[in-house]
Scaffold this motif. Structure first.
Motif, mmCIF file in Angstrom:
data_model
loop_
_atom_site.group_PDB
_atom_site.id
_atom_site.type_symbol
_atom_site.label_atom_id
_atom_site.label_comp_id
_atom_site.label_asym_id
_atom_site.label_seq_id
_atom_site.Cartn_x
_atom_site.Cartn_y
_atom_site.Cartn_z
ATOM 1 N N ARG A 242 0.839 -1.190 0.000
ATOM 2 C CA ARG A 242 0.000 0.000 0.000
ATOM 3 C C ARG A 242 0.874 1.240 0.000
ATOM 4 N NH1 ARG A 242 -4.457 -1.610 4.693
ATOM 5 N NH2 ARG A 242 -5.102 -3.617 3.775
ATOM 6 N N GLY A 243 0.714 2.080 -0.998
ATOM 7 C CA GLY A 243 1.479 3.307 -1.065
ATOM 8 C C GLY A 243 2.349 3.369 -2.300
ATOM 9 N N ALA A 244 2.894 4.550 -2.543
ATOM 10 C CA ALA A 244 3.785 4.786 -3.674
ATOM 11 C C ALA A 244 5.217 4.794 -3.147
ATOM 12 C CB ALA A 244 3.454 6.107 -4.351
ATOM 13 N N PHE A 245 6.013 3.813 -3.573
ATOM 14 C CA PHE A 245 7.358 3.619 -3.036
ATOM 15 C C PHE A 245 8.426 3.953 -4.073
ATOM 16 C CE2 PHE A 245 4.693 0.931 -0.434
ATOM 17 C CZ PHE A 245 5.240 1.021 0.834
ATOM 18 N N ALA A 246 9.600 4.283 -3.567
ATOM 19 C CA ALA A 246 10.772 4.485 -4.423
ATOM 20 C C ALA A 246 12.014 4.100 -3.643
ATOM 21 C CB ALA A 246 10.868 5.926 -4.889
ATOM 22 N N LEU A 247 13.049 3.670 -4.371
ATOM 23 C CA LEU A 247 14.357 3.385 -3.786
ATOM 24 C C LEU A 247 15.318 4.510 -4.140
ATOM 25 C CD1 LEU A 247 14.842 -0.419 -4.503
ATOM 26 C CD2 LEU A 247 14.729 0.655 -2.245
ATOM 27 N N ASN A 248 16.162 4.844 -3.193
ATOM 28 C CA ASN A 248 17.078 5.966 -3.350
ATOM 29 C C ASN A 248 18.465 5.532 -2.904
ATOM 30 O OD1 ASN A 248 17.325 9.015 -3.672
ATOM 31 N ND2 ASN A 248 18.101 8.762 -1.586
ATOM 32 N N VAL A 249 19.489 5.819 -3.704
ATOM 33 C CA VAL A 249 20.885 5.622 -3.285
ATOM 34 C C VAL A 249 21.515 7.007 -3.241
ATOM 35 C CG1 VAL A 249 23.085 4.527 -3.768
ATOM 36 C CG2 VAL A 249 20.957 3.378 -4.434
ATOM 37 N N SER A 250 22.050 7.393 -2.102
ATOM 38 C CA SER A 250 22.571 8.753 -1.954
ATOM 39 C C SER A 250 23.904 8.745 -1.228
ATOM 40 C CB SER A 250 21.567 9.630 -1.194
ATOM 41 O OG SER A 250 21.301 9.099 0.095
ATOM 42 N N GLY A 251 24.677 9.793 -1.488
ATOM 43 C CA GLY A 251 25.965 9.925 -0.830
ATOM 44 C C GLY A 251 26.609 11.256 -1.157
ATOM 45 N N PRO A 252 27.781 11.516 -0.611
ATOM 46 C CA PRO A 252 28.470 12.780 -0.849
ATOM 47 C C PRO A 252 28.764 12.985 -2.331
ATOM 48 C CG PRO A 252 29.495 11.563 0.945
ATOM 49 C CD PRO A 252 28.531 10.631 0.303
ATOM 50 N N ALA A 253 28.595 14.212 -2.790
ATOM 51 C CA ALA A 253 28.769 14.518 -4.213
ATOM 52 C C ALA A 253 30.187 14.232 -4.703
ATOM 53 C CB ALA A 253 28.405 15.981 -4.469
ATOM 54 N N PHE A 254 31.184 14.366 -3.825
ATOM 55 C CA PHE A 254 32.553 14.148 -4.293
ATOM 56 C C PHE A 254 32.851 12.662 -4.509
ATOM 57 C CE2 PHE A 254 33.048 13.738 0.274
ATOM 58 C CZ PHE A 254 34.002 12.755 0.430
ATOM 59 N N LEU A 255 31.997 11.779 -3.958
ATOM 60 C CA LEU A 255 32.129 10.352 -4.198
ATOM 61 C C LEU A 255 31.149 9.874 -5.268
ATOM 62 C CD1 LEU A 255 32.568 8.920 -0.577
ATOM 63 C CD2 LEU A 255 34.321 9.194 -2.331
ATOM 64 N N LEU A 256 29.883 10.241 -5.095
ATOM 65 C CA LEU A 256 28.860 9.853 -6.068
ATOM 66 C C LEU A 256 28.704 10.978 -7.092
ATOM 67 C CD1 LEU A 256 26.033 8.116 -3.977
ATOM 68 C CD2 LEU A 256 27.981 7.105 -5.162
ATOM 69 N N THR A 257 29.681 11.068 -7.959
ATOM 70 C CA THR A 257 29.611 12.066 -9.023
ATOM 71 C C THR A 257 28.546 11.645 -10.025
ATOM 72 O OG1 THR A 257 31.250 10.919 -10.365
ATOM 73 C CG2 THR A 257 32.070 12.537 -8.761
ATOM 74 N N GLU A 258 28.177 12.552 -10.904
ATOM 75 C CA GLU A 258 27.182 12.194 -11.919
ATOM 76 C C GLU A 258 27.681 11.033 -12.770
ATOM 77 O OE1 GLU A 258 24.394 14.189 -15.414
ATOM 78 O OE2 GLU A 258 25.846 15.434 -14.330
ATOM 79 N N GLU A 259 28.963 11.024 -13.078
ATOM 80 C CA GLU A 259 29.526 9.933 -13.880
ATOM 81 C C GLU A 259 29.389 8.599 -13.157
ATOM 82 O OE1 GLU A 259 33.716 8.773 -16.155
ATOM 83 O OE2 GLU A 259 33.665 10.412 -14.693
ATOM 84 N N VAL A 260 29.671 8.592 -11.854
ATOM 85 C CA VAL A 260 29.556 7.363 -11.064
ATOM 86 C C VAL A 260 28.101 6.925 -10.976
ATOM 87 C CG1 VAL A 260 29.819 6.399 -8.744
ATOM 88 C CG2 VAL A 260 31.671 7.745 -9.755
ATOM 89 N N LEU A 261 27.206 7.873 -10.762
ATOM 90 C CA LEU A 261 25.784 7.544 -10.639
ATOM 91 C C LEU A 261 25.261 6.890 -11.909
ATOM 92 C CD1 LEU A 261 24.411 10.744 -8.847
ATOM 93 C CD2 LEU A 261 24.698 8.471 -7.842
ATOM 94 N N ARG A 262 25.623 7.477 -13.050
ATOM 95 C CA ARG A 262 25.088 6.965 -14.321
ATOM 96 C C ARG A 262 25.806 5.701 -14.789
ATOM 97 N NH1 ARG A 262 21.432 10.425 -16.274
ATOM 98 N NH2 ARG A 262 21.545 12.641 -15.684
ATOM 99 N N GLY A 263 27.088 5.605 -14.494
ATOM 100 C CA GLY A 263 27.849 4.481 -15.022
ATOM 101 C C GLY A 263 27.945 3.283 -14.100
ATOM 102 N N ASP A 264 27.700 3.481 -12.797
ATOM 103 C CA ASP A 264 27.903 2.389 -11.843
ATOM 104 C C ASP A 264 26.728 2.236 -10.877
ATOM 105 O OD1 ASP A 264 29.850 0.397 -10.538
ATOM 106 O OD2 ASP A 264 29.316 1.704 -8.861
ATOM 107 N N THR A 265 26.405 3.288 -10.123
ATOM 108 C CA THR A 265 25.405 3.175 -9.060
ATOM 109 C C THR A 265 24.015 2.879 -9.623
ATOM 110 O OG1 THR A 265 26.683 4.876 -7.900
ATOM 111 C CG2 THR A 265 24.559 4.263 -6.960
ATOM 112 N N GLY A 266 23.597 3.630 -10.642
ATOM 113 C CA GLY A 266 22.279 3.422 -11.230
ATOM 114 C C GLY A 266 22.098 2.013 -11.763
#
Length: 283
Positions: A242-266
């Protein structure tokens, strides 16, 4: 380091907190069935951002926007019913056992967080970042489960019960994108009304995130919630939940750069969801 980030080294964690997010206003003009007194009581409970937090009437009034005399009556009532307890000083309040009973009932009705736990804990360890499961509540997503990577040394100051605004978080954008149009339209209308001149930018962010989710299954938020925090998020559905759910992975920007997010974390987030889907834990 910015306020939103706390560093844990040698087993010692220093934590800082960000400014509180005001509770979502639920005033329903013209709705004769809407009970304002009940809504205000729930606003008081929502003012608590952490299970261990202690607040006085003045602080609750500041967070909710309610008059202090009204807050005093509401805290007295909630104290009597067990939803609040007194602090040691007798002046401040914390969440009481009755709130825990409601939380337990919610988790019994939505058992998939427990089934998903080993997969999401493995994900948190693999990416060395926070993995959170959030559910829609008003104009926020609220953390109902949170996993940290084993051995993770840099942590964010957020816990179960933490609220992320739909308008300013990757989790919020993923939650909206995962809804059908009938569910999403009234929320977007409220966001349009509340954001005023900021609506065009918000709409562009939502449309970008919706496209990314359609193409990749996840969306990326670079400094959306906080300039020093980046995240990737995906909507998630479970049979019978019941409800609208989402998963989130978050961290410091200097570690989870956009490149890392798109190429690895996502991709790792989507792979974890795929493993749970194969077992029927999620749709």
């Amino acid at each position: 380091m910015a306020q939103a980030i706390a560093v844990a080294r040698d087993g010692k964690r220093g934590r800082t907190s960000t400014a509180p997010t005001p509770a979502d206003g639920d005033a329903q003009d013209g709705d004769r069935q809407f009970v304002t007194a009940l809504a205000r009581g729930l606003q008081v409970l929502r003012a608590f951002r952490d299970a261990a937090e202690m607040l006085g009437n003045r602080e609750i009034a500041a967070r909710t926007g309610l008059p202090k005399p009204t807050v005093s009556r509401l805290t007295h009532t909630l104290l009597t019913l067990g939803y609040l307890v007194h602090g040691e000083d007798g002046e401040r309040y914390g969440l009481g056992p009755a709130v825990l009973a409601l939380s337990a009932a919610f988790l019994r009705q939505n058992s998939f967080p427990q089934m998903a736990k080993p997969y999401l804990q493995d994900l948190a360890t693999a990416v060395q970042a926070h993995v959170a499961l959030g559910v829609l509540d008003g104009l926020s997503s609220v953390y109902v489960q949170l996993w940290r990577g084993q051995g993770q040394r840099i942590t964010l100051s957020s816990e179960v019960g933490y609220r992320l605004p739909l308008a300013r978080s990757a989790m919020g954008m993923a939650t909206l994108a995962g809804m059908d149009e009938a569910q999403r339209a009234p929320l977007l209308a409220r966001l349009r009304r509340d954001s005023g001149a900021g609506w065009p930018q918000l709409e562009r962010t939502f449309l970008r995130c919706a496209r990314e989710i359609a193409e990749h299954g996840y969306c990326v938020g670079v400094g959306v919630w906080h300039p020093d925090v980046n995240a990737v998020a995906a909507p998630i559905h479970s049979p019978g939940a019941r409800g609208a759910f989402a998963l989130n992975v978050s961290g410091p920007a200097f570690l989870l750069t956009e490149e890392v997010l798109r190429g690895d974390t996502g991709p790792k987030l989507i792979a974890a969801i795929g493993r749970m889907r194969a077992l029927g834990i999620v749709d």
